[in-house]
Scaffold this motif. Structure first.
Motif, PDB file in Angstrom:
ATOM      1  N   SER A   1       8.262  13.396  -8.079  1.00 51.73           N
ATOM      2  CA  SER A   1       9.520  13.311  -7.523  1.00 51.73           C
ATOM      3  C   SER A   1      10.279  14.816  -7.874  1.00 51.73           C
ATOM      4  O   SER A   1      11.115  15.026  -6.987  1.00 51.73           O
TER       5      SER A   1
ATOM      6  N   SER B   1       0.807  -1.365  -0.077  1.00 52.21           N
ATOM      7  CA  SER B   1       0.053  -0.067  -0.065  1.00 52.21           C
ATOM      8  C   SER B   1       0.820   1.236  -0.131  1.00 52.21           C
ATOM      9  O   SER B   1       0.441   2.338  -0.741  1.00 52.21           O
ATOM     10  N   GLY B   2       2.025   1.398   0.877  1.00 51.39           N
ATOM     11  CA  GLY B   2       2.752   2.568   0.722  1.00 51.39           C
ATOM     12  C   GLY B   2       3.451   2.642  -0.472  1.00 51.39           C
ATOM     13  O   GLY B   2       3.640   3.847  -0.790  1.00 51.39           O
ATOM     14  N   ARG B   3       3.800   1.637  -1.179  1.00 51.11           N
ATOM     15  CA  ARG B   3       4.503   1.674  -2.414  1.00 51.11           C
ATOM     16  C   ARG B   3       3.659   2.180  -3.641  1.00 51.11           C
ATOM     17  O   ARG B   3       4.179   3.391  -4.330  1.00 51.11           O
ATOM     18  N   GLU B   4       2.450   1.889  -3.468  1.00 53.24           N
ATOM     19  CA  GLU B   4       1.474   2.518  -4.395  1.00 53.24           C
ATOM     20  C   GLU B   4       1.153   4.020  -4.001  1.00 53.24           C
ATOM     21  O   GLU B   4       1.222   4.831  -4.958  1.00 53.24           O
ATOM     22  N   LYS B   5       1.221   4.253  -2.744  1.00 55.12           N
ATOM     23  CA  LYS B   5       0.991   5.810  -2.535  1.00 55.12           C
ATOM     24  C   LYS B   5       2.341   6.462  -2.890  1.00 55.12           C
ATOM     25  O   LYS B   5       2.131   7.917  -3.319  1.00 55.12           O
ATOM     26  N   PHE B   6       3.429   5.885  -2.666  1.00 58.33           N
ATOM     27  CA  PHE B   6       4.678   6.649  -2.885  1.00 58.33           C
ATOM     28  C   PHE B   6       5.006   6.746  -4.580  1.00 58.33           C
ATOM     29  O   PHE B   6       5.370   7.722  -4.820  1.00 58.33           O
ATOM     30  N   ALA B   7       4.393   5.985  -5.251  1.00 56.86           N
ATOM     31  CA  ALA B   7       4.416   6.003  -6.707  1.00 56.86           C
ATOM     32  C   ALA B   7       3.794   7.120  -7.176  1.00 56.86           C
ATOM     33  O   ALA B   7       4.330   7.526  -8.330  1.00 56.86           O
ATOM     34  N   SER B   8       2.524   7.460  -6.558  1.00 62.89           N
ATOM     35  CA  SER B   8       1.950   8.599  -7.096  1.00 62.89           C
ATOM     36  C   SER B   8       2.438  10.045  -6.795  1.00 62.89           C
ATOM     37  O   SER B   8       2.028  11.053  -7.410  1.00 62.89           O
ATOM     38  N   VAL B   9       3.442  10.212  -5.973  1.00 64.71           N
ATOM     39  CA  VAL B   9       4.275  11.245  -5.281  1.00 64.71           C
ATOM     40  C   VAL B   9       5.142  11.825  -6.470  1.00 64.71           C
ATOM     41  O   VAL B   9       5.878  11.127  -6.898  1.00 64.71           O
TER      42      VAL B   9
END
Length: 115
Positions: free
Chosen positions: A67, A57-65
């Motif tokens: 860079s 879940s954290g990876r999915e959220k981080f991917a949408s941020v």
């Protein structure tokens, strides 16, 4: 972050549900300290959840941020070669300023390591 790291170490070590005491002992083994309220908050947030699902879940959220790295490349490409040539010219005076600061600091001390 150190509390999260301690939690992950405990889970990877085979403890599926680490307690606050477990986290404190892990942190204490490396000389780190943590506030009890932060440990309690982390444990309340992850209670009853699978660590692999939390990481996914954290990876999915981080991917949408965003860079932010792509904006600079786009701006430099839009300006062409002239913008790229101006950047090194601006960097050169900075190097000169640093050299001057070193000389001033050596004079202030009144001695040199190599004398």
């Amino acid at each position: 972050m150190k509390i999260v790291a301690a939690y992950l170490l405990a889970v990877l070590g085979g403890n599926a549900n680490p307690s606050a005491g477990d986290l404190k002992s892990i942190l204490g083994s490396v000389g780190a300290e943590a506030e009890d309220d932060r440990i309690d908050f982390l444990l309340s947030e992850v209670q009853g959840k699978d660590i692999t699902e939390l990481i996914a879940s954290g990876r999915e959220k981080f991917a949408s941020v965003p860079s932010g790295g792509g904006g600079v490349a786009v701006a430099m490409a839009a300006t062409g070669g002239g913008g790229a040539a101006a950047a090194p010219a601006a960097a050169e005076p900075k190097k000169e300023e640093k050299v001057e600061e070193k000389e001033e600091s050596d004079e202030d001390m009144g001695f040199s390591l190599f004398d």
